[in-house]
Design an enzyme around this catalytic site. Structure first.
Site, PDB file in Angstrom:
ATOM      1  CD  GLN A 122      -3.174   0.373   2.154  1.00  0.00           C
ATOM      2  OE1 GLN A 122      -3.103  -0.612   2.694  1.00  0.00           O
ATOM      3  NE2 GLN A 122      -4.199   1.206   2.336  1.00  0.00           N
ATOM      4  CB  SER A 181       2.886  -4.400   4.170  1.00  0.00           C
ATOM      5  OG  SER A 181       1.838  -4.258   4.944  1.00  0.00           O
ATOM      6  CG  LEU A 182      -1.385  -5.930  -0.475  1.00  0.00           C
ATOM      7  CD1 LEU A 182      -0.824  -6.090  -1.804  1.00  0.00           C
ATOM      8  CD2 LEU A 182      -2.010  -7.219  -0.094  1.00  0.00           C
ATOM      9  NE  ARG A 209      -2.433  -7.840   5.001  1.00  0.00           N
ATOM     10  CZ  ARG A 209      -1.691  -6.781   4.948  1.00  0.00           C
ATOM     11  NH1 ARG A 209      -2.039  -5.906   4.064  1.00  0.00           N
ATOM     12  NH2 ARG A 209      -0.460  -6.430   5.423  1.00  0.00           N
ATOM     13  CG  HIS A 261       2.466  -3.400   9.769  1.00  0.00           C
ATOM     14  ND1 HIS A 261       2.401  -4.903   9.451  1.00  0.00           N
ATOM     15  CD2 HIS A 261       1.942  -2.852   8.426  1.00  0.00           C
ATOM     16  CE1 HIS A 261       2.231  -4.994   8.238  1.00  0.00           C
ATOM     17  NE2 HIS A 261       1.905  -3.894   7.426  1.00  0.00           N
ATOM     18  CD  GLN A 287       2.056  -8.939   6.307  1.00  0.00           C
ATOM     19  OE1 GLN A 287       1.071  -8.284   6.452  1.00  0.00           O
ATOM     20  NE2 GLN A 287       2.854  -9.097   5.240  1.00  0.00           N
TER      21      GLN A 287
END
Length: 298
Positions: A11, A89-90, A114, A189, A238
């Site tokens: 993102q 991340s993603l 998610r 996060h 995560q």
């Protein structure tokens, strides 16, 4: 042969119009149609929407997953293969797909859930800091409850995440060349995502993971791994854990990687990696025109 890592952005790399040059390809059309059946909405339509719908978490994450997966498939169709994969991340979901840990549909169903959970998050904020004293920042974080280092991108670029009061306190007490709050719905996060992470685990538990065909460097543990259970456990952590991208970058030369290809829109990750590992050759594949020439047929 030059050892190559493929990395996948998350993102923040999205842009209106991304993936437009893929729409006419038959292989891409099949993936877009499959995605629409799973998501209930069209990735191309969202990406072309001039109101920047693509920057809403609910849409951003699935759109990035689909477009990056298509580009990776096209890379492989042209005879390219990574020796190592990682995603920010993603982007870790695309890395796991490319490594053969789960199929495209399973990955997209995970990303869909998610994105829904993270879009609904409303507690806390995130802020990016550039050009700061790391020791001072770490001391302030240690002394301030309810804030963590969410993204350790490189020596001079990080993201903190936590309650509004805690993040404001860090920004007030740490000198930085630039500090800006991010336009996200919650404190991604960080431990404030524990509720969403618990809900997500219910979906994750239902997906079968396979051993990775190539080593994966995970966000929460930047050491190479191929074991299915290890990779699933890392992905499970995560949502509340830090993105340790600086350490991921440092692991690449350790693993013998000489070349890094960022597969996806923009040049976010190559820009971050360049500062940490200036000797690595960096390549971007965000459009059809940037794809490598197909390998000759023997």
């Amino acid at each position: 042969m030059t050892k190559t890592a493929w990395v996948f952005p998350g993102q923040g790399s999205q842009a209106i119009g991304m993936g437009a040059d893929l729409y006419s390809l038959a292989a891409a059309q099949a993936k877009f149609q499959q995605a629409e059946q799973i998501l209930g909405w069209s990735v191309p339509e969202i990406c072309q929407n001039l109101d920047d719908k693509v920057s809403r978490t609910l849409y951003t994450q699935p759109c990035l997953y689909v477009i990056e997966s298509i580009l990776a498939d096209l890379m492989r169709d042209r005879g390219e293969q990574p020796d190592l994969v990682a995603g920010h991340s993603l982007g870790e979901y695309v890395a796991l797909y490319v490594a053969g840990v789960f199929d495209f549909e399973s990955g997209l169903r995970l990303v869909k859930r998610r994105a829904e959970l993270m879009d609904a998050a409303s507690e806390g904020v995130m802020a990016a800091l550039l050009g700061f004293d790391r020791e001072q920042l770490e001391q302030q974080i240690a002394q301030t409850p309810d804030v963590v280092l969410a993204n350790d991108n490189n020596a001079g670029q990080v993201v903190i995440s936590g309650s509004i009061e805690a993040v404001d306190a860090i920004l007030a007490n740490v000198k930085a060349k630039r500090a800006v709050k991010l336009n996200v719905s919650g404190a991604f996060h960080s431990p404030l995502m524990a509720g969403a992470a618990a809900e997500f685990q219910e979906v994750l538990d239902q997906v079968e993971f396979r051993a990775a065909r190539v080593p994966v460097l995970s966000n929460v543990d930047p050491t190479p791994a191929t074991d299915a259970e290890v990779l699933k456990d890392r992905l499970n952590r995560q949502m509340t854990g830090s993105v340790r991208w600086r350490e991921i970058s440092l692991q690449m030369p350790e693993a013998g990687i000489e070349r890094v290809v960022e597969v996806g829109p923009g040049k976010v990750l190559t820009g971050i990696i360049k500062r940490t590992c200036p000797t690595l050759a960096l390549v971007n594949v965000s459009t059809l025109s940037e794809l490598p020439t197909p390998a000759p047929v023997a």
